[in-house]
Design an enzyme around this catalytic site. Structure first.
Site, PDB file in Angstrom:
ATOM      1  N   GLU A 185      81.156 -34.179 -10.086  1.00 56.65           N
ATOM      2  CA  GLU A 185      81.456 -32.513  -9.837  1.00 56.65           C
ATOM      3  C   GLU A 185      81.160 -31.722 -10.357  1.00 56.65           C
ATOM      4  OE1 GLU A 185      80.581 -31.696  -6.258  1.00 56.65           O
ATOM      5  OE2 GLU A 185      80.491 -34.202  -5.617  1.00 56.65           O
ATOM      6  N   ASN A 195      78.209 -28.923 -11.168  1.00 50.94           N
ATOM      7  CA  ASN A 195      78.430 -27.293 -11.238  1.00 50.94           C
ATOM      8  C   ASN A 195      77.746 -26.199 -12.965  1.00 50.94           C
ATOM      9  OD1 ASN A 195      79.687 -27.222  -8.290  1.00 50.94           O
ATOM     10  ND2 ASN A 195      81.576 -26.802  -9.234  1.00 50.94           N
ATOM     11  N   ARG A 197      72.795 -27.645  -0.611  1.00 53.02           N
ATOM     12  CA  ARG A 197      74.271 -28.722  -1.341  1.00 53.02           C
ATOM     13  C   ARG A 197      75.168 -28.913  -0.513  1.00 53.02           C
ATOM     14  NH1 ARG A 197      73.489 -30.252  -5.887  1.00 53.02           N
ATOM     15  NH2 ARG A 197      71.324 -29.782  -7.376  1.00 53.02           N
TER      16      ARG A 197
END
Length: 145
Positions: A47, A51, A105
């Site tokens: 994650e 990003n 998303r």
């Protein structure tokens, strides 16, 4: 006292997300983690690195740095970029918040990182980048090699 240290630096290609998560998982093996622990770490790292690729650099090429330290039974992870930065961290850590609402998303994944790790924080300066700090304590016995 730090007993081990790892530093990875790579381009923000989406294909490097798997590399980063697997490298960190392999690094923490000396802590004798459970499969659940490994899964938690891999998900949180994935994650954080995603990003960098999606939000910090928005498809442009940039550097992502992942640093790990083992201290006693604790794994410390730092994921940093020199991308756009985050204007409002309080808003960004909310579930489903995204800098790209037109994309399909479900958010920036900070809630996921917080859920799977014992400690979590994020620092960011607009135009300079973002640093995510995460830690997880492992309950099994550490064997010194």
């Amino acid at each position: 006292m730090t007993t081990n240290y790892l530093k990875l630096q790579f381009y923000s290609h989406p294909r490097n997300q798997a590399f980063a998560r697997d490298a960190v998982a392999a690094f923490c093996v000396e802590l004798n983690p459970t499969l659940s622990d490994i899964s938690d770490v891999k998900c949180a790292v994935s994650e954080a690195v995603t990003n960098c690729t999606v939000h910090a650099y928005r498809g442009n090429l940039g550097l992502v740095c992942v640093e790990c330290e083992i201290e006693d039974k604790k794994l410390h992870i730092k994921v940093s970029d020199t991308g756009r930065g985050i204007a409002d961290i309080q808003k960004a850590v909310q579930p489903f918040y995204t800098t790209l609402p037109s994309d399909e998303r479900s958010g920036m994944g900070f809630t996921i990182m917080q859920t799977f790790m014992d400690e979590f924080s994020v620092n960011s300066i607009q135009g300079e980048g973002t640093v995510v700090y995460m830690s997880k304590t492992f309950n099994s016995e550490v064997e010194n090699a």
